[in-house]
Design an enzyme around this catalytic site. Structure first.
Site, PDB file in Angstrom:
ATOM      1  N   ASP A   1      -0.184   5.193   0.967  1.00  0.00           N
ATOM      2  CA  ASP A   1      -0.425   6.218   1.990  1.00  0.00           C
ATOM      3  C   ASP A   1      -0.497   5.594   3.376  1.00  0.00           C
ATOM      4  O   ASP A   1      -1.334   4.742   3.643  1.00  0.00           O
ATOM      5  CB  ASP A   1      -1.716   6.978   1.687  1.00  0.00           C
TER       6      ASP A   1
ATOM      7  N   ASN B   1       0.309  10.621  -7.608  1.00  0.00           N
ATOM      8  CA  ASN B   1       0.772  10.674  -6.218  1.00  0.00           C
ATOM      9  C   ASN B   1       1.855   9.626  -5.947  1.00  0.00           C
ATOM     10  O   ASN B   1       2.837   9.894  -5.255  1.00  0.00           O
ATOM     11  CB  ASN B   1      -0.391  10.456  -5.246  1.00  0.00           C
TER      12      ASN B   1
ATOM     13  N   ASP C   1      -1.479  -0.472   6.248  1.00  0.00           N
ATOM     14  CA  ASP C   1      -1.480   0.251   7.534  1.00  0.00           C
ATOM     15  C   ASP C   1      -2.877   0.467   8.080  1.00  0.00           C
ATOM     16  O   ASP C   1      -3.023   0.984   9.177  1.00  0.00           O
ATOM     17  CB  ASP C   1      -0.808   1.630   7.381  1.00  0.00           C
TER      18      ASP C   1
ATOM     19  N   ASP D   1       0.880  -1.169   0.000  1.00  0.00           N
ATOM     20  CA  ASP D   1       0.000   0.000   0.000  1.00  0.00           C
ATOM     21  C   ASP D   1       0.926   1.229   0.000  1.00  0.00           C
ATOM     22  O   ASP D   1       2.136   1.104   0.204  1.00  0.00           O
ATOM     23  CB  ASP D   1      -0.872  -0.038   1.263  1.00  0.00           C
TER      24      ASP D   1
ATOM     25  N   GLU E   1      -0.640  11.132   5.044  1.00  0.00           N
ATOM     26  CA  GLU E   1      -2.013  11.625   5.206  1.00  0.00           C
ATOM     27  C   GLU E   1      -2.099  12.986   5.894  1.00  0.00           C
ATOM     28  O   GLU E   1      -2.569  13.964   5.313  1.00  0.00           O
ATOM     29  CB  GLU E   1      -2.867  10.596   5.956  1.00  0.00           C
TER      30      GLU E   1
ATOM     31  N   ARG F   1     -13.973  10.780  -0.961  1.00  0.00           N
ATOM     32  CA  ARG F   1     -13.873  11.484   0.328  1.00  0.00           C
ATOM     33  C   ARG F   1     -14.553  12.852   0.235  1.00  0.00           C
ATOM     34  O   ARG F   1     -15.257  13.268   1.148  1.00  0.00           O
ATOM     35  CB  ARG F   1     -12.398  11.649   0.692  1.00  0.00           C
TER      36      ARG F   1
END
Length: 256
Positions: A15, A132, A187, A13, A22, A60
């Protein structure tokens, strides 16, 4: 194809896993985009922690509108407007990355270099955008590091985001491997659910926002990947022999 307890690939993963992006990365980039769009919104640390339950930046924003700004849902071309706002946010995030203010988490660079030496495939499975991912890798591991990863699954490449397993299924298909040959490193609870639904053994390295989430089903839960000079804290699951995660550790976890 050797399926006998031999690690073939590690699926990361991004982020919160590769870097703690974050709180001081994505959150700041969202706020900068809001300012550019003349919106008086501010996602503070606590609010952003709540919004992180929703995976995907565009998703989001929509959730935030539904929950806190319902009048804004009447906008014509709402989907296009959200996409444009999110694109602006991505540009701000890339700028933050280029300043080099967000380092990789402990053990990440060491482990990636070791896995390359061991000829283990590297892959990324994330809901964040390809831009990103590229910005983070370039700013931390160098321009050439994008090519170290055999597969990068990012953004909207699959319709359903984590906790759905689609991104992991897609990455496994691209790798031409099966889940028992691989391990995922995540995470968050949503990331764990996604990887486990694809039958992947999953190692958790908790981040600031995810520390109190439910990680039942993870093979091991750690504070980070650790370094010989800076051992991790073990927080649950299989107890590991040493204080840092390496190829041997990961190989032992795929068939614990």
């Amino acid at each position: 194809m050797n399926t006998n307890n031999k690690l073939q690939a590690v699926l990361f993963d991004v982020d919160g896993t590769l870097a703690d992006t974050e709180q001081d990365g994505h959150r700041l980039a969202f706020n900068a985009a809001f300012k550019q769009f003349h919106l008086d919104w501010n996602w503070d640390i606590d609010l952003y922690g709540e919004l992180l339950q929703i995976t995907g930046g565009k998703e989001r924003i929509r959730y935030f509108l539904e929950r806190y700004m319902p009048a804004e849902l009447d906008k014509s071309n709402l989907t296009e407007w959200i996409a444009s706002l999110h694109k602006t946010k991505t540009k701000h995030f890339e700028s933050l990355m280029e300043t080099g203010n967000i380092p990789l988490r402990p053990g990440v660079a060491r482990l990636i270099h070791e896995l390359r030496r061991e000829k283990v495939k590297l892959a990324i499975a994330t809901t964040t955008t390809m831009e990103n991912v590229t910005a983070l890798l370039k700013s931390t591991l160098g321009e050439e590091s994008i090519g170290w990863f055999d597969v990068i699954g990012a953004g909207d490449i699959v319709p359903l985001k984590k906790p759905a397993p689609d991104i992991y299924h897609w990455v496994l298909d691209q790798l031409k491997l099966i889940a028992p040959q691989c391990i995922a490193i995540e995470d968050s609870e949503n990331g764990l659910k996604s990887a486990r639904a694809a039958n992947l053994s999953t190692l958790i390295t908790v981040s600031g926002y995810t520390r109190s989430q439910n990680f039942g089903g993870a093979v091991s839960i750690l504070s980070d990947l650790g370094e010989p000079s800076q051992p991790f804290t073990h927080m649950g699951g299989v107890t590991l022999e040493q204080g840092w995660v390496d190829y041997k550790t990961l190989n032992s976890l795929i068939n614990p």
